[in-house]
Design an enzyme around this catalytic site. Structure first.
Site, PDB file in Angstrom:
ATOM      1  CE  LYS A  96      -4.233  -1.879   1.617  1.00 55.17           C
ATOM      2  NZ  LYS A  96      -5.344  -1.686   0.697  1.00 55.17           N
ATOM      3  CG  ASN A 113      -2.724   9.415  10.082  1.00 56.53           C
ATOM      4  OD1 ASN A 113      -3.379  10.429   9.882  1.00 56.53           O
ATOM      5  ND2 ASN A 113      -2.555   8.475   9.156  1.00 56.53           N
ATOM      6  CB  SER A 118      -9.407  13.935  17.533  1.00 55.70           C
ATOM      7  OG  SER A 118     -10.768  13.939  17.844  1.00 55.70           O
ATOM      8  CE1 TYR A 125     -14.414   9.733  12.447  1.00 55.01           C
ATOM      9  CE2 TYR A 125     -15.921  11.227  11.330  1.00 55.01           C
ATOM     10  CZ  TYR A 125     -14.639  10.855  11.664  1.00 55.01           C
ATOM     11  OH  TYR A 125     -13.585  11.598  11.201  1.00 55.01           O
ATOM     12  CE  LYS A 181     -11.346  10.180  14.569  1.00 58.36           C
ATOM     13  NZ  LYS A 181      -9.950   9.674  14.528  1.00 58.36           N
TER      14      LYS A 181
END
Ligand SMILES: *[C@@H]1O[C@H](CO)[C@@H](O)[C@H](O)[C@H]1NC(C)=O
Ligand SMILES: *[C@@H]1O[C@H](CO)[C@@H](O)[C@H](O)[C@H]1NC(C)=O
Length: 280
Positions: A39, A84, A135, A149, A153
């Site tokens: 990747k 990340n 975040s 989601y 966070k």
């Protein structure tokens, strides 16, 4: 500044890759992880200071801890961990399935927790280190359309805020970076219907809504990544801000912060008499 050793998860694309590129261009070393070595872009495999590592963020804590230990052995230290890797899953509570909810938390929260936990003992021994958690604006304020989601966070924010107290005495800094909507590939998969749950009639159609934003996002990724580099290293615009926990990025995210402040102020006023009525 002496060359630094970075550890960046999900460094094969988007902010992660751009940050790795920037750090490498400054002469730093970057341990970069991706789900598969294939990747990574070809050019990165040729950079002598790029140490490319294959791992799932959802791998077991033991294997992540081994991988981090081996990296410390190769490079002597890890100065900066950048958690990340992550993604956004969209849909209402009724639309997002149990499996989708767990996977969202596994990647965005428990994966980040496992990397954080693996790196801390090394930083503690060094007596220094920086942990940067990626975040999102939804880590500040819960908008419509992505409650799971948002919850993942908020979990990252809560963990990081509380962690600062215990890590400060060891010289370890924690920063939470909250990007608004940037012109990365983040929305591309959504435009293709990925990462949006099955639609239930009556709820907003998040897939369609979000795809209209694609390529019109206000955030400039180059500027965003430059700021993240500065926040992690306490340089540039972030000079002197080493004690600052949260860094919203983008005018859209800054507006979310202001809306949150208004909301909390209103809570402090309107809920005050109830709050103060329950002590002995
Ligand atoms: C994190 O570590 C725990 C403990 O080994 C493991 O059960 C879990 O699968 C790991 N990853 C995630 C995403 O939870
Ligand atoms: C979409 O979701 C998958 C998991 O189902 C995740 O691996 C991928 O990173 C997501 N894509 C984006 C752009 O968030």
């Amino acid at each position: 500044m002496a060359p630094l050793v970075w550890f960046v998860t999900g460094a094969n694309t988007g902010f992660g890759l751009m940050l790795a590129d920037l750090a490498l261009s400054r002469g730093d070393t970057v341990i970069a992880t991706a789900r598969s070595l294939s990747k990574f872009p070809e050019y990165l495999t040729k950079k002598p200071n790029a140490d490319l590592v294959e791992t799932e963020v959802t791998a077991s804590a033991a294997s992540i801890s081994r991988l981090v230990g081996a990296a410390v052995e190769r490079h002597g230290r890890i100065d900066i961990l950048v958690n990340n890797a992550g993604f956004g899953h969209f849909g209402s509570v009724e639309e997002v399935s149990e499996e989708e909810s767990r996977y969202q938390f596994d990647v965005n929260f428990f994966g980040l927790l496992n990397f954080t936990r693996a790196v801390i003992p090394h930083m503690r021994k060094q007596g220094s280190g920086v942990i940067v958690q990626l975040s999102s604006g939804v880590g500040i304020l819960g908008p419509q359309g992505a409650p799971i989601y948002t919850a993942s966070k908020f979990a990252v924010e809560g963990l990081s805020e509380a962690m600062t107290h215990e890590l400060k005495p060891f010289g370890i800094r924690v920063h939470v970076v909250e990007p608004g909507v940037f012109r990365t590939d983040f929305l591309k998969s959504i435009a293709h219907g990925e990462n949006v749950s099955r639609h239930v009639e009556g709820y907003a159609d998040m897939g369609t809504l979000l795809s209209t934003l694609h390529e019109k996002q206000p955030g400039n990724p180059e500027a965003g990544v430059q700021r993240i580099y500065e926040i992690a290293t306490g340089t540039g615009l972030a000079t002197g801000l080493e004690d600052q926990l949260r860094f919203p990025l983008g005018s859209d995210c800054y507006s979310m912060l202001e809306a949150k402040i208004r909301m909390l102020k209103e809570t402090a006023e309107k809920a005050k008499s109830i709050a103060l009525s329950t002590d002995y």
